[in-house]
Design an enzyme around this catalytic site. Structure first.
Site, PDB file in Angstrom:
ATOM      1  N   GLN A   1       0.819  -1.223   0.000  1.00  0.00           N
ATOM      2  CA  GLN A   1       0.000   0.000   0.000  1.00  0.00           C
ATOM      3  C   GLN A   1       0.851   1.270   0.000  1.00  0.00           C
ATOM      4  OE1 GLN A   1      -3.280   0.364  -0.327  1.00  0.00           O
ATOM      5  NE2 GLN A   1      -3.692  -1.821  -0.402  1.00  0.00           N
TER       6      GLN A   1
ATOM      7  N   CYS B   1      -9.721  -8.138  -0.766  1.00  0.00           N
ATOM      8  CA  CYS B   1      -9.551  -9.601  -0.664  1.00  0.00           C
ATOM      9  C   CYS B   1     -10.401 -10.192   0.447  1.00  0.00           C
ATOM     10  CB  CYS B   1      -8.101  -9.957  -0.385  1.00  0.00           C
ATOM     11  SG  CYS B   1      -7.006  -9.232  -1.566  1.00  0.00           S
TER      12      CYS B   1
HETATM   13  C1  LIG Z   1      -1.105  -4.822   2.176  1.00  0.00           C
HETATM   14  C2  LIG Z   1      -1.282  -5.758   1.025  1.00  0.00           C
HETATM   15  N1  LIG Z   1      -0.462  -6.805   0.887  1.00  0.00           N
HETATM   16  C3  LIG Z   1      -0.568  -7.674  -0.135  1.00  0.00           C
HETATM   17  C4  LIG Z   1      -1.534  -7.527  -1.088  1.00  0.00           C
HETATM   18  C5  LIG Z   1      -1.628  -8.494  -2.223  1.00  0.00           C
HETATM   19  O1  LIG Z   1      -1.087  -7.934  -3.391  1.00  0.00           O
HETATM   20  P1  LIG Z   1      -1.403  -8.584  -4.826  1.00  0.00           P
HETATM   21  O2  LIG Z   1      -2.823  -8.279  -5.122  1.00  0.00           O
HETATM   22  O3  LIG Z   1      -0.466  -7.887  -5.764  1.00  0.00           O
HETATM   23  O4  LIG Z   1      -1.095 -10.025  -4.712  1.00  0.00           O
HETATM   24  C6  LIG Z   1      -2.454  -6.460  -0.988  1.00  0.00           C
HETATM   25  C7  LIG Z   1      -3.551  -6.300  -1.963  1.00  0.00           C
HETATM   26  O5  LIG Z   1      -4.565  -5.711  -1.696  1.00  0.00           O
HETATM   27  C8  LIG Z   1      -2.302  -5.541   0.093  1.00  0.00           C
HETATM   28  O6  LIG Z   1      -3.144  -4.506   0.237  1.00  0.00           O
END
Ligand SMILES: Cc1ncc(COP(=O)(O)O)c(C=O)c1O
Length: 382
Positions: free
Chosen positions: A179, A325
């Site tokens: 982020q 997510c």
């Molecule tokens: C803090 C954080 N870490 C990891 C991720 C995962 O990233 P990616 O979607 O590129 O796998 C996200 C996605 O929202 C996130 O906000």
């Protein structure tokens, strides 16, 4: 109906300059970068230019940047790679209860494989308790993983202090900066960061590309075994167009960050003021100052955040109740619970995240819609 997009923490659109940068590598300069003929040179050069651009954004050396499929892969690699490397000597992973599931579920996986996992508590603003870090991190700790900035409430952690404590005990320090990268200033060497995860789609590159910064001299095991790409540590033919894209996005971020942050934080503050003044029983979550410029996480008493999100969507307004997510799960946010917020406040939380160019009239419209929606939902509930 026009879409008003206030969910840049979930993803951002690919910038025009970024799309232009990647296009040649699909059909004209399509060579496999590992080829031994001259035709491969341009693809190889695109990868190395991208590495240099990301290194410049983060204060790293180019050879310390390893491309991945995104933030989740980088998190998995950093933590599992460190745990596997230290396997016999250090059996503990230290993290926080407010991490993204890419870190939390990786830690759970390692717990099932015999590692101990301990969590650093956070205060009501979501800031890690440094005294607890002193007590919990020890000579058995392989890696300490603490996110740079939280994806739900935007709180920024005291990264330098935590990394110092990790290093005092010989542990590696990893930060999930998904982020933060491209949005706030990061200098990996000044901040004592051994590994850092980032994701392109959070700062103007397409989805499906990210990187792991790994400090020179830090050793971790591979996650993906195979060919000799990425210094033999991350096998697989490189995704050249997307690698070119994330490098261009990093260059744009470095150039525009300061001005954009002033614009975005100004609009965000204005929005928060309008909401808190206009809607009784609304309260800001996260740290009042140490937070991402784009983030406003606001709880509305007596309503469910998820209902607010659904109703705003009917007006063309895109926001989130938790992270993108986690939005399918039924429970309240694990982040707000770990911050000790009461159930009603956690249940009523809505995340608004702003991008550059958002218009004041859209913010006015959103506040008007919110006022109506909250009033109606409270009537239904009573
Ligand atoms: C803090 C954080 N870490 C990891 C991720 C995962 O990233 P990616 O979607 O590129 O796998 C996200 C996605 O929202 C996130 O906000």
């Amino acid at each position: 109906m026009r879409t008003i997009y206030l969910d840049t923490a979930a993803t951002t659109p690919a910038l025009k300059s970024v799309v232009e940068e990647m296009l040649p590598y699909f059909s004209e300069e399509f060579a496999n970068p590992s080829g031994s003929y001259d035709f491969s040179k341009t693809a190889r050069q695109a990868i190395e230019l991208s590495r240099r651009r990301i290194a410049s954004l983060t204060g790293a050396a180019p050879e310390e940047i390893f491309f991945t499929s995104g933030g989740s892969e980088a998190d998995n690699w950093a933590i599992k790679g460190a745990a596997d490397f230290f396997e016999k000597n250090r059996r503990k992973i230290v993290t926080t209860p407010i991490e993204h599931h890419a870190v939390l579920n990786t830690a759970d996986f390692l717990k099932n494989h015999g590692f101990t996992v301990e969590y650093l508590p956070v205060d009501k603003f979501g800031v890690v308790d440094l005294e607890a870090a002193e007590n919990i991190i020890d000579s058995d700790t392989a890696v300490v993983s603490v996110m740079f900035a939280n994806n739900e409430v935007g709180t920024i952690q005291p990264i330098e202090e935590i990394s110092k404590t990790a290093h005092k005990h010989g542990a590696l320090f990893h930060t999930d900066a998904v982020q933060a990268a491209g949005h706030v200033k990061i200098d990996v060497s000044e901040m004592g960061i051994d590994m850092l995860s980032a994701s392109g789609h959070k700062f103007g590159a397409p989805k499906g590309i990210g990187f792991l910064y790994k400090k020179n001299g830090v050793e971790i095991s591979s996650l993906i075994h195979g060919g000799s790409q990425e210094g033999g540590l991350r096998a697989g033919t490189e995704n050249v167009p997307y690698i070119a894209a994330i490098g261009k996005a990093a260059e744009e971020a470095e150039k525009n960050m300061a001005a954009e942050n002033i614009e975005i934080a100004g609009k965000r503050d204005c929005f928060v003021e309008m909401v808190l003044k206009g809607i009784a029983g609304s309260v800001l979550n996260g740290h009042p100052e140490k937070r991402l410029p784009s983030n406003a996480n606001i709880s509305f008493r007596g309503v469910e955040g998820k209902s607010v999100v659904s109703m705003l969507s009917m007006y063309g307004i895109c926001v989130s109740a938790q992270s993108a997510c986690a939005s399918k799960s039924d429970s309240v946010s694990h982040v707000l619970s770990a911050m000790g917020l009461d159930f009603e406040r956690a249940r009523g939380a809505v995340r608004f995240t702003f991008g550059s160019g958002v218009r004041f009239e859209d913010l006015d419209y959103t506040v008007n819609c919110l006022e109506r929606i909250i009033k109606n939902l409270r009537c239904l509930d009573s």
